[in-house]
Design a protein around this motif. Sequence first.
Motif, PDB file in Angstrom:
ATOM      1  N   SER A 249       0.854  -0.719  -0.572  1.00 22.34           N
ATOM      2  CA  SER A 249      -0.418   0.130  -0.280  1.00 22.34           C
ATOM      3  C   SER A 249       1.067   1.373  -0.020  1.00 22.34           C
ATOM      4  CB  SER A 249      -0.288  -0.030   0.854  1.00 22.34           C
ATOM      5  OG  SER A 249      -1.294   1.539   1.468  1.00 22.34           O
ATOM      6  N   PRO A 250       1.180   2.336  -0.813  1.00 25.37           N
ATOM      7  CA  PRO A 250       1.385   3.371  -0.898  1.00 25.37           C
ATOM      8  C   PRO A 250       1.044   4.280   0.665  1.00 25.37           C
ATOM      9  CG  PRO A 250       0.542   2.403  -3.051  1.00 25.37           C
ATOM     10  CD  PRO A 250      -0.657   2.209  -2.156  1.00 25.37           C
ATOM     11  N   SER A 251       0.438   4.270   0.836  1.00 18.60           N
ATOM     12  CA  SER A 251      -0.058   5.433   1.611  1.00 18.60           C
ATOM     13  C   SER A 251       0.954   4.830   2.964  1.00 18.60           C
ATOM     14  CB  SER A 251      -1.057   5.194   1.543  1.00 18.60           C
ATOM     15  OG  SER A 251      -2.125   4.211   1.900  1.00 18.60           O
ATOM     16  N   LYS A 252       0.260   3.509   3.407  1.00 16.10           N
ATOM     17  CA  LYS A 252       0.984   2.875   4.599  1.00 16.10           C
ATOM     18  C   LYS A 252       2.383   2.459   4.900  1.00 16.10           C
ATOM     19  CE  LYS A 252      -2.832  -0.094   5.209  1.00 16.10           C
ATOM     20  NZ  LYS A 252      -3.115  -1.359   6.123  1.00 16.10           N
ATOM     21  N   PHE A 253       3.010   2.858   3.121  1.00 19.94           N
ATOM     22  CA  PHE A 253       4.450   2.429   2.920  1.00 19.94           C
ATOM     23  C   PHE A 253       5.195   3.913   3.388  1.00 19.94           C
ATOM     24  CE2 PHE A 253       7.676   3.054  -0.498  1.00 19.94           C
ATOM     25  CZ  PHE A 253       8.559   2.225  -0.226  1.00 19.94           C
ATOM     26  N   LYS A 254       4.075   5.220   2.754  1.00 18.34           N
ATOM     27  CA  LYS A 254       5.166   6.163   3.166  1.00 18.34           C
ATOM     28  C   LYS A 254       4.926   6.256   4.925  1.00 18.34           C
ATOM     29  CE  LYS A 254       3.851   8.530  -0.913  1.00 18.34           C
ATOM     30  NZ  LYS A 254       3.173  10.143  -1.100  1.00 18.34           N
ATOM     31  N   GLN A 255       3.493   5.984   5.594  1.00 17.24           N
ATOM     32  CA  GLN A 255       3.603   5.866   7.072  1.00 17.24           C
ATOM     33  C   GLN A 255       4.686   5.452   7.860  1.00 17.24           C
ATOM     34  OE1 GLN A 255      -0.705   4.379   8.099  1.00 17.24           O
ATOM     35  NE2 GLN A 255       0.479   5.384  10.197  1.00 17.24           N
ATOM     36  N   ASP A 256       5.031   3.977   7.418  1.00 15.93           N
ATOM     37  CA  ASP A 256       5.725   2.777   7.724  1.00 15.93           C
ATOM     38  C   ASP A 256       7.663   3.865   7.422  1.00 15.93           C
ATOM     39  OD1 ASP A 256       4.550   0.824   8.018  1.00 15.93           O
ATOM     40  OD2 ASP A 256       4.188   0.062   6.797  1.00 15.93           O
ATOM     41  N   ILE A 257       8.029   4.341   6.756  1.00 16.30           N
ATOM     42  CA  ILE A 257       8.607   5.134   6.684  1.00 16.30           C
ATOM     43  C   ILE A 257       8.626   6.021   7.393  1.00 16.30           C
ATOM     44  CG2 ILE A 257      10.393   7.035   4.722  1.00 16.30           C
ATOM     45  CD1 ILE A 257       9.230   5.306   2.303  1.00 16.30           C
ATOM     46  N   ASN A 258       7.896   6.875   7.240  1.00 18.07           N
ATOM     47  CA  ASN A 258       7.932   8.412   8.565  1.00 18.07           C
ATOM     48  C   ASN A 258       8.084   7.471  10.083  1.00 18.07           C
ATOM     49  OD1 ASN A 258       8.328  10.376   6.510  1.00 18.07           O
ATOM     50  ND2 ASN A 258       5.590   9.735   6.015  1.00 18.07           N
TER      51      ASN A 258
END
Length: 236
Positions: free
Chosen positions: A97-106
């Motif tokens: 998931s792109p949105s969760k991907f960004k959230q995980d990175i942050n």
Amino acid sequence: MIIVLSKCELYRFGSKINALLWSYLSDRYQRVLINNVSSNNTTFSEWGKIKHGVPQGSILGPLFFLIYTNDLRNIIGDPSKPILFAGDTRIIITNPSPSKFKQDINNIIDNINDWFWGNSLSLNFDKTYFLQFRPKNSHQISIKIRCDNKLIKETKNIKFCGLDTDSSLSWKNHIDQVMFKQCRACYKIGYVKHCMSQDTLRTLYFSYFHSILSYGIIFWGNSAYNSSIFKIKKKG
């Protein structure tokens, strides 16, 4: 020094060993050699007491470094896969998931930053960057990663344990480097083959040519999900 000793206690080093380590690490001083090239004069800075870090250039230095950084993987945790190798740290993050991907990175970057502050370290932003893996025909996800209000640079290729990896896992750069090294090896083996026995040439082939050709053949690799890899450098 206090931090590494407290971690030794956490790993249940004996009291006698801790006392020996305290004696070894305490009351250490260092100074900087300043070489004035224009006047050819060599000067030194004032002696300063070492309050943080581990002694460099010593036999026990690598051991203390591993003890100092070993708990970083516990702070990062899921959903990342931290890879600690000597002074470099790589963190692999995957999520469909792109949105969760960004959230995980942050979230992971925040955890890393907290760990750095707690261990009297800071990110070297000149040597810290991230690489986003994706298939050639896929859409690149726009990601801006910041730490302490500083932007972490994105790169298109990264050197990982001697393997040059690009964002699409095409291995073109790595193949070009291997071919260049093999050309040099072929030239040198051909140059000396007339004055060496077959057994010596065989040994030379496996140590110089075959080792380059076979290095990294068995290696991780699956980019089915959105994935990024971070290379992190620490500075005290």
